[in-house]
Design a protein around this motif. Structure first.
Motif, PDB file in Angstrom:
ATOM      1  N   TRP A   1     -45.081   2.885 -15.792  1.00  0.00           N
ATOM      2  CA  TRP A   1     -44.354   2.377 -16.733  1.00  0.00           C
ATOM      3  C   TRP A   1     -44.692   3.234 -18.147  1.00  0.00           C
ATOM      4  N   LEU A   2     -43.678   3.283 -18.972  1.00  0.00           N
ATOM      5  CA  LEU A   2     -44.041   3.799 -20.220  1.00  0.00           C
ATOM      6  C   LEU A   2     -43.328   3.163 -21.355  1.00  0.00           C
ATOM      7  N   GLY A   3     -43.849   2.945 -22.440  1.00  0.00           N
ATOM      8  CA  GLY A   3     -43.473   2.105 -23.445  1.00  0.00           C
ATOM      9  C   GLY A   3     -43.888   2.637 -24.727  1.00  0.00           C
ATOM     10  N   LEU A   4     -43.601   1.936 -25.894  1.00  0.00           N
ATOM     11  CA  LEU A   4     -44.286   2.361 -27.335  1.00  0.00           C
ATOM     12  C   LEU A   4     -45.300   1.460 -27.523  1.00  0.00           C
ATOM     13  N   ALA A   5     -45.990   2.222 -28.381  1.00  0.00           N
ATOM     14  CA  ALA A   5     -47.408   1.505 -28.773  1.00  0.00           C
ATOM     15  C   ALA A   5     -47.516   0.728 -29.878  1.00  0.00           C
ATOM     16  N   GLU A   6     -48.295  -0.270 -29.932  1.00  0.00           N
ATOM     17  CA  GLU A   6     -48.490  -1.249 -31.021  1.00  0.00           C
ATOM     18  C   GLU A   6     -49.591  -0.707 -32.063  1.00  0.00           C
ATOM     19  N   ARG A   7     -50.757  -0.503 -31.396  1.00  0.00           N
ATOM     20  CA  ARG A   7     -51.970  -0.053 -32.038  1.00  0.00           C
ATOM     21  C   ARG A   7     -52.605   0.997 -31.387  1.00  0.00           C
ATOM     22  N   VAL A   8     -51.855   2.121 -31.113  1.00  0.00           N
ATOM     23  CA  VAL A   8     -52.382   3.459 -30.713  1.00  0.00           C
ATOM     24  C   VAL A   8     -51.780   4.400 -31.368  1.00  0.00           C
ATOM     25  N   ASP A   9     -52.457   5.187 -32.030  1.00  0.00           N
ATOM     26  CA  ASP A   9     -51.944   6.015 -33.300  1.00  0.00           C
ATOM     27  C   ASP A   9     -52.301   7.464 -33.087  1.00  0.00           C
ATOM     28  N   SER A  10     -51.475   8.353 -33.325  1.00  0.00           N
ATOM     29  CA  SER A  10     -51.923   9.664 -33.515  1.00  0.00           C
ATOM     30  C   SER A  10     -52.275   9.898 -35.152  1.00  0.00           C
ATOM     31  N   VAL A  11     -53.554  10.674 -35.278  1.00  0.00           N
ATOM     32  CA  VAL A  11     -53.892  10.930 -36.598  1.00  0.00           C
ATOM     33  C   VAL A  11     -53.706  12.290 -36.923  1.00  0.00           C
ATOM     34  N   ARG A  12     -53.030  13.157 -36.196  1.00  0.00           N
ATOM     35  CA  ARG A  12     -52.860  14.445 -36.322  1.00  0.00           C
ATOM     36  C   ARG A  12     -51.969  14.558 -37.639  1.00  0.00           C
ATOM     37  N   PRO A  13     -51.959  15.432 -38.465  1.00  0.00           N
ATOM     38  CA  PRO A  13     -50.967  15.613 -39.656  1.00  0.00           C
ATOM     39  C   PRO A  13     -50.112  16.766 -39.410  1.00  0.00           C
ATOM     40  N   TYR A  14     -48.616  16.636 -39.682  1.00  0.00           N
ATOM     41  CA  TYR A  14     -47.911  17.583 -39.637  1.00  0.00           C
ATOM     42  C   TYR A  14     -47.163  17.694 -41.031  1.00  0.00           C
ATOM     43  N   PRO A  15     -47.918  18.204 -41.954  1.00  0.00           N
ATOM     44  CA  PRO A  15     -47.500  17.815 -43.638  1.00  0.00           C
ATOM     45  C   PRO A  15     -46.284  18.910 -43.742  1.00  0.00           C
ATOM     46  N   HIS A  16     -46.057  19.937 -43.139  1.00  0.00           N
ATOM     47  CA  HIS A  16     -44.858  20.858 -43.312  1.00  0.00           C
ATOM     48  C   HIS A  16     -44.244  21.173 -42.144  1.00  0.00           C
ATOM     49  N   LEU A  17     -42.850  21.519 -42.750  1.00  0.00           N
ATOM     50  CA  LEU A  17     -41.841  21.746 -41.476  1.00  0.00           C
ATOM     51  C   LEU A  17     -42.357  22.748 -40.648  1.00  0.00           C
ATOM     52  N   GLY A  18     -42.880  23.728 -40.813  1.00  0.00           N
ATOM     53  CA  GLY A  18     -43.396  24.677 -39.886  1.00  0.00           C
ATOM     54  C   GLY A  18     -44.296  23.986 -38.781  1.00  0.00           C
ATOM     55  N   ASP A  19     -45.252  22.913 -39.322  1.00  0.00           N
ATOM     56  CA  ASP A  19     -46.103  22.505 -38.301  1.00  0.00           C
ATOM     57  C   ASP A  19     -45.330  21.723 -37.259  1.00  0.00           C
ATOM     58  N   LEU A  20     -44.226  21.113 -37.741  1.00  0.00           N
ATOM     59  CA  LEU A  20     -43.402  20.212 -36.817  1.00  0.00           C
ATOM     60  C   LEU A  20     -42.725  21.106 -35.922  1.00  0.00           C
ATOM     61  N   TRP A  21     -42.146  22.375 -36.592  1.00  0.00           N
ATOM     62  CA  TRP A  21     -41.228  23.176 -35.878  1.00  0.00           C
ATOM     63  C   TRP A  21     -42.081  23.815 -34.823  1.00  0.00           C
ATOM     64  N   ARG A  22     -43.432  24.346 -35.102  1.00  0.00           N
ATOM     65  CA  ARG A  22     -44.167  24.759 -34.030  1.00  0.00           C
ATOM     66  C   ARG A  22     -44.581  23.736 -32.633  1.00  0.00           C
ATOM     67  N   MET A  23     -44.738  22.393 -33.145  1.00  0.00           N
ATOM     68  CA  MET A  23     -44.833  21.406 -32.151  1.00  0.00           C
ATOM     69  C   MET A  23     -43.602  21.157 -31.296  1.00  0.00           C
ATOM     70  N   VAL A  24     -42.503  21.518 -31.944  1.00  0.00           N
ATOM     71  CA  VAL A  24     -41.327  21.157 -30.996  1.00  0.00           C
ATOM     72  C   VAL A  24     -40.839  22.475 -30.307  1.00  0.00           C
ATOM     73  N   SER A  25     -40.958  23.621 -30.981  1.00  0.00           N
ATOM     74  CA  SER A  25     -40.562  24.915 -30.114  1.00  0.00           C
ATOM     75  C   SER A  25     -41.367  25.464 -29.258  1.00  0.00           C
ATOM     76  N   ARG A  26     -42.535  25.011 -29.193  1.00  0.00           N
ATOM     77  CA  ARG A  26     -43.455  25.577 -28.147  1.00  0.00           C
ATOM     78  C   ARG A  26     -43.165  25.021 -26.658  1.00  0.00           C
ATOM     79  N   SER A  27     -42.495  23.871 -26.674  1.00  0.00           N
ATOM     80  CA  SER A  27     -42.206  23.414 -25.180  1.00  0.00           C
ATOM     81  C   SER A  27     -40.464  23.220 -25.212  1.00  0.00           C
ATOM     82  N   ALA A  28     -40.017  23.386 -26.128  1.00  0.00           N
ATOM     83  CA  ALA A  28     -38.396  23.039 -26.250  1.00  0.00           C
ATOM     84  C   ALA A  28     -37.705  23.775 -24.854  1.00  0.00           C
ATOM     85  N   TYR A  29     -38.139  25.070 -24.805  1.00  0.00           N
ATOM     86  CA  TYR A  29     -37.311  25.970 -23.780  1.00  0.00           C
ATOM     87  C   TYR A  29     -38.008  25.745 -22.372  1.00  0.00           C
TER      88      TYR A  29
END
Length: 395
Positions: free
Chosen positions: A251-279
């Protein structure tokens, strides 16, 4: 009709199918299933792989130590070669906050064929095995849990007869780029793996969210977790597939009170998060890459482009079809924005965000062929078939 009008019509047809035929992926009401308190609370070991997580550990680890769980529970944090004092900080936090018992271990560098996270998970499960737990909670070092999180997960697993219960943690959406990119990340994931399909017995759709996975120990042993998926970069989906293939109910669903505290303040941070596993998601297949780029263009970019072209060229067909496709797309994105408590005016911007994801996916392939694909925290991972040849399968 013109070729542009036909493209607009094709995009609209796809969106009507996605609206009604893709497991209602756009709805965000898939939360923890009905649950009741068991007669006896089973024992649980919490396994936390951590590599250079000192920046977030002070927010996340105390939430695990403070779990209000009626049964026996213990935490095993695996310091995966950190250089920032992650292990020492974890011990200090446990001494300061008390709560559940904490053991800090270190597995050393992963051997060929293993990703660092899964090698750390293997070490953590090995430490936990001496306690003979009935369940394992695999959770990332950046995930903060509400005090009753473990109780609710175990109750849901027991009541529903699930071997794996996973919640997709609510990611941080404070910076401008987080607000633009993060909800779309979850939206796209749900589109690929509709949550309603995953829970069906006999379903071929399997996925989990690696930040929060409660796993029955017997199911982990039956599926040979993590050895069977030791080279997986997208380890959460691989884990769910392995459990499902071995006969497990997930089973998989969305959380209500389980939160990620990792910040991705810049586009480059999010870019690396996605591109590292997209291919890796595309199995490093150039044909799948071409198909994905074409699909993203047709589904997400064609509606606004054909609408604007239709208005400029006086094409009623292109204008109507493109406009309706964009309208359906926007409507399906609204529930995710509500879930993240963000302004609904962001919904029409989804085509622009999709274009960013298209570029990230292409960049992921480029980095792979340059030998820099799947990089994370100082490690670069080979494609799975290469890794499998480098290390014989461990039984």
């Amino acid at each position: 009709m013109s070729a542009v009008a036909w493209i607009a019509a094709g995009s609209l047809a796809v969106w009507l199918w996605l609206l009604l035929g893709q497991g209602f992926f756009w709805r965000t009401d898939v939360r923890l299933p009905p649950r009741g308190e068991p007669a006896r609370w089973p024992s649980v070991c919490v396994v936390v792989p951590a590599r250079d997580e000192a920046a977030v550990l002070s927010e996340s680890l105390p939430s695990l130590l403070a779990q209000d769980y009626p049964g026996r529970a213990e935490i095993f944090l695996v310091d995966d070669g950190s250089s920032d004092g992650t292990g020492d900080l974890a011990r200090a936090l446990a001494e300061r906050h008390g709560g559940l018992p904490l053991t800090v271990g270190s597995p050393g560098e992963p051997p060929p064929g293993w990703t660092g996270k899964l090698w750390a998970v293997r070490h953590g499960i090995g430490l936990a095995r001496a306690r003979e737990p009935e369940y394992l909670l695999l959770t990332d070092a950046d995930i903060a849990h509400a005090p009753d999180s473990l109780r609710e997960l175990v109750a849901a697993a027991g009541t529903g007869g699930y071997d794996l219960v996973s919640q997709m943690a609510r990611l941080r959406v404070e910076s401008v780029w987080e607000r633009l990119v993060v909800p779309a990340f979850v939206y796209f994931f749900a589109q690929l793996y509709p949550f309603r399909w995953i829970a069906r017995q006999g379903s071929r759709t399997a996925a989990a969210a690696g930040g929060c996975v409660l796993l029955r120990t017997a199911a982990a042993e039956r599926a040979r977790i993590p050895d069977a998926i030791r080279h997986a970069v997208i380890d959460d989906v691989a884990l769910a597939r392995a459990v499902q293939r071995s006969g497990g109910h997930i089973w998989l669903g969305l959380a209500e009170r389980v939160d990620s505290v990792r910040p991705y303040p810049h586009l480059g941070d999010l870019w690396r998060m996605v591109s590292r596993s997209a291919y890796a998601q595309l199995r490093h297949n150039p044909l799948l890459l071409v198909g994905t780029v074409a699909g993203l263009a047709l589904v997400y970019l064609a509606p606004p482009v054909t609408l604007v072209w239709g208005l400029a060229a006086g094409s009623t067909e292109a204008t109507v079809a493109g406009g309706l496709a964009w309208l359906v797309m926007t409507a399906t994105y609204l529930p995710m924005l509500r879930y993240y408590r963000l302004p609904l005016l962001l919904a029409p911007l989804l085509p622009g965000t999709a274009f960013l994801y298209l570029l990230m996916t292409v960049d992921s392939a480029v980095q792979h062929y340059r030998g820099r694909g799947a990089q994370w925290k100082g490690r670069t991972y080979a494609r799975p078939d290469t890794a499998a040849q480098a290390a014989p399968e461990q039984r």
